[in-house]
Scaffold this motif. Structure first.
Motif, PDB file in Angstrom:
ATOM      1  N   GLY A  37      -2.010   4.447  -1.984  1.00  0.00           N
ATOM      2  CA  GLY A  37      -3.297   3.810  -1.959  1.00  0.00           C
ATOM      3  C   GLY A  37      -4.252   4.163  -2.996  1.00  0.00           C
ATOM      4  O   GLY A  37      -5.557   3.657  -2.917  1.00  0.00           O
ATOM      5  N   MET A  56      -8.070   2.134  -3.274  1.00  0.00           N
ATOM      6  CA  MET A  56      -9.184   3.024  -3.127  1.00  0.00           C
ATOM      7  C   MET A  56     -10.292   2.760  -4.493  1.00  0.00           C
ATOM      8  O   MET A  56     -11.306   2.558  -4.119  1.00  0.00           O
ATOM      9  N   LEU A 112       0.801  -1.172  -0.015  1.00  0.00           N
ATOM     10  CA  LEU A 112      -0.024   0.096  -0.100  1.00  0.00           C
ATOM     11  C   LEU A 112       1.025   1.267  -0.008  1.00  0.00           C
ATOM     12  O   LEU A 112       1.423   1.460   1.097  1.00  0.00           O
ATOM     13  N   PHE A 139      -6.065   6.335   2.457  1.00  0.00           N
ATOM     14  CA  PHE A 139      -6.829   5.064   2.360  1.00  0.00           C
ATOM     15  C   PHE A 139      -8.068   5.332   3.366  1.00  0.00           C
ATOM     16  O   PHE A 139      -9.337   5.052   3.315  1.00  0.00           O
TER      17      PHE A 139
END
Lengths: 522, 267
Positions: free
Chosen positions: B194, B198, B191, B229
């Motif tokens: 993000g 998303m 991650l 996020f």
């Protein structure tokens, strides 16, 4: 007369080139461990060894019939769990270049005591007597040299050390529980020798006689025959059935006394005997020092499935694997780590941790310990795995050690001392098998706090308290702790208390998961 | 009753705070406060983000930063690690992450009869699940998922950065038809910003999945990515193995482990 395969040093002076294969196979026959029906515990409830192995020294002239006597003893003591015969031939010294040249020219005196590595002989015997592992050197008659390989030996209850010089060294003599000298007439020995060498090796009588007069006879007169004075019993070299019977009766009685002394002390399987006047108070979990897997919803759900009688077999195997993986991942916390700097592909240096161990291996207690093996390999993929076959005797619940197959790193004491061992078994109930397995590892030199016992279930009122008292530093990790042990019947009539059912009486945990090995294999 | 007793306190399981193990010369490491585990927050194996520390959003759960876990990360971070070792050790971490993620699913009380004939009050698993991997790197986590959840259904989403708009764009998705009724384990190993995560959550929400039924599982995350996020989807639970220091100018996680999919499949 039995074919004299071994008999004395004279073999060495035989033609070195002939029959090397036979020589080697002959060598291997001389150190034998015969396993008959399993080894009962050799330690007390405190975990300490209570009896040494019984050591018999057999000396006598070349071709006097020592091997015959040793084999007759083995045959006659057939009920003994394990017997090793150690031959002095294995302990010839590692020769220098000059000695090697002499040996190949048949000019090296193999019949002199200095040809034998007595300190090593004594060390090996001492280790075996103290129930430790030993690595017996292997001597090649064709090369006239000690080989680099050794033969691993562990667990004999009776050890017979034979050789012409077996009673010569004081250090060796002090190790024997029984010293035997095989007395044989010189003429008879020479006659046997000539017959054997001519028939089996095709040698000429003149050569045999020359060797006999130059080495064999003086050695016998100077070094061998005088040691008869140290013997407890002198056995004739032929027609000796009565003498052997007497020896065996003595050995049997000695072993019986030791085993009786032990049974009284053995507390592990008898702890839950219903005849006990009052049950011992349940130990506090804190005292047991168990590492219990955190009871997350998933762990509890897995345990529920494993305990249920309704779970299909393939599901059982899957969830046993999953739980074992979690247990072993968690058990990794007991290993030592040290800081370690690496560079990531992004080009950044970072300090992390790495395992700081020399050797790691796994040992599973057969059969049910194998259930954890796949989970173990998901965490530690390329470590050696060994196994111990331990079964409990159905009549008295006493564990019997039937087979020892341990990783190579544990066979040598030096590497065993640097090893971390994961011991795998499905549950600790009476604790008898766990107790024995830990003892085997300690016998090999593994440190107590380097043993990590991984198991699904532990019974709080079972043998765990005794186990903990005996081995306080062993790490034990489990998924759950159950309260009780109760008597049960394996197979069929389980739970109905059917004494004449075909089942075997076992101790089961309550609520438990039943017999893990039966569930996942049968 | 046979319900397992509450676990004894487990001081030994807790390794000393990670910060203690770090030599002060290392600048490229997680801020010690992030990984500090001094405040017990959860009775289970994971520790929620330290509530006294505002760096991590509340919906983020990390694995307990033990020495053995750090040793696993050290192996997969090392650029010298062979592909075989990378596979093996990243699988170990993925299994731990999936196990941790599953602990956020509901269970119900359930009594069973054991082979000894007694009744055991345990728990049963509740609720259907499925996995959704974000291609390509997320696919690498499928094997680990299957070792923990046998025969789980797995959907796939391909999201790539659209060069013209510099925004992540959905290229392809194939999801179980009843996904709206399932808990979804969303898989992506890293991650960073993000963005794609998303976008993937948007796709799932469009399919009718409830936000609180999404568990996003990743091995390494950046604090920036986590914040972005979690602000956007505060009810999605994020299970992350390790929170790294941050992102570099190319949006790579530092110290990170490089391109997960590349190392797993190609190197």
């Amino acid at each position: 007369m039995e074919t004299p395969q071994n008999v004395g040093m004279s073999d060495l002076n035989a033609e070195s080139s002939s029959l090397p294969v036979d020589h080697l196979s002959l060598q291997s026959k001389k150190n034998i461990v015969l396993v008959s029906h399993g080894r009962p515990p050799w330690y007390g409830p405190d975990g300490e060894r209570i009896s040494d192995a019984f050591v018999i020294g057999v000396a006598g002239g070349s071709a006097s019939g020592k091997t015959h006597v040793a084999r007759q003893i083995v045959k006659s003591l057939g009920f003994i769990p394990a017997i090793a015969i150690l031959s002095q031939d294995s302990f010839y010294k590692k020769h220098t270049e000059e000695e090697l040249a002499l040996a190949h020219a048949s000019l090296y005196d193999f019949d002199h005591p200095s040809a034998i590595d007595m300190p090593m002989f004594a060390t090996c015997l001492e280790d075996l007597k103290a129930c430790r592992q030993s690595n017996i050197p292997v001597y090649s008659f064709s090369e006239h040299q000690r080989l680099d390989e050794t033969k691993y030996l562990y667990g004999p209850t009776v050890i017979i050390a034979e050789g012409i010089m077996a009673l010569h060294d004081p250090a060796l003599r002090s190790l024997y529980d029984l010293k035997i000298f095989v007395q044989c007439d010189s003429d008879l020995m020479l006659a046997r020798r000539i017959e054997r060498d001519v028939k089996e090796r095709g040698r000429h009588v003149t050569g045999i006689l020359e060797q006999y007069l130059r080495y064999v006879k003086p050695a016998y007169d100077n070094f061998v025959r005088p040691t008869a004075a140290f013997a407890d019993i002198i056995v004739p070299g032929s027609n000796n059935d009565v003498a052997i019977e007497l020896i065996c009766t003595h050995v049997r009685r000695q072993l019986q006394e030791r085993s009786n002394a032990f049974r009284r002390k053995l507390a592990v399987p008898h702890l839950y005997n219903s005849s006990l006047s009052r049950p011992p108070p349940p130990p506090q979990d804190g005292d047991l020092k168990l590492e219990i897997l955190p009871p997350t919803p998933q762990v509890q759900g897995i345990l529920t499935l494993l305990r249920s009688t309704d779970t299909p077999r393939q599901d059982l195997i899957f969830f046993f694997d999953r739980l074992a993986t979690l247990l072993v991942e968690n058990a990794m916390q007991f290993l030592p780590y040290c800081p370690h700097t690496v560079t990531t592909p992004v080009g950044v240096k970072t300090v992390g941790q790495k395992l700081n161990t020399k050797h790691i291996c796994g040992v599973c207690i057969q059969r049910s310990g194998c259930v954890l093996e796949r989970g173990f390999k998901r965490v530690l993929n390329n470590v050696p795995m060994g196994s111990l076959l331990i079964q409990s005797n159905s009549s008295d619940g006493e564990p019997l050690l039937l087979q020892v197959k341990i990783p190579v790193v544990l066979r040598k004491r030096t590497s065993a001392e640097d090893s971390w061992v994961f011991l795998l078994d499905a549950q600790i109930g009476t604790g008898a098998a766990a107790f024995m397995a830990i003892r085997v590892l300690l016998d090999h030199g593994v440190k107590q706090d380097h043993i990590i016992f991984v198991t699904y279930l532990v019974a709080r009122r079972g043998g765990i308290a005794v186990l903990r008292r005996a081995f306080p530093h062993v790490h034990i990790i489990c998924a759950a702790v159950d309260n009780e042990m109760k008597e049960g019947w394996l197979e069929g009539a389980r739970g109905e208390g059917n004494p004449e059912g075909s089942g075997r009486r076992v101790w089961l945990m309550e609520p438990g998961m039943g017999q893990v090995s039966a569930m996942s294999f049968l | 009753m046979s319900f397992p007793p509450p676990p004894p306190p487990q001081p030994s399981i807790q390794q000393p705070p990670v910060s203690a193990n770090h030599s002060p010369t290392v600048s490229s490491k997680i801020p010690s406060s992030v990984m500090s585990s001094s405040v017990p927050t959860n009775e289970f194996a994971s520790t929620n983000s330290n509530p006294s520390n505002s760096t991590l959003p509340r919906s983020v759960y990390t694995l307990k930063p033990t020495a053995q876990l750090e040793a696993l990360y050290t192996i997969i971070r090392d650029k010298e690690t062979s592909r075989g070792d990378f596979l093996f050790y990243s699988d170990r971490i993925i299994r731990l992450l999936v196990e941790e993620g599953l602990n956020h699913l509901p269970v119900v009380n359930k009594s069973v009869v054991t082979p000894t004939g007694s009744t055991y009050a345990g728990v049963g698993f509740e609720g259907k699940i499925c996995g959704v991997s974000i291609l390509r790197a997320g696919e690498a986590m499928e094997q680990g998922l299957r070792e923990v959840c046998r025969s789980v259904r797995i959907g796939k989403i391909l999201i790539q950065r659209d060069e013209s708009t510099a925004l992540p764009r959905l290229f392809y998705s194939k999801l179980p038809s009843d996904i709206a009724s399932r808990y979804v384990l969303l898989l992506d190993p890293m991650l960073a910003t993000g963005g794609s995560a998303m976008k993937a959550v948007e796709v799932l929400l469009d399919e009718g999945v409830k936000e609180e039924r999404i568990l996003f599982i990743n091995l390494i995350s950046s604090p920036e990515g986590l914040n972005t996020f979690c602000n956007r989807f505060p009810r999605v639970k994020v299970i992350t193995g390790w929170v790294d220091q941050g992102l570099n100018e190319k949006a790579y996680i530092i110290p990170g482990l490089g391109d997960f999919g590349e190392r797993r499949y190609c190197e």
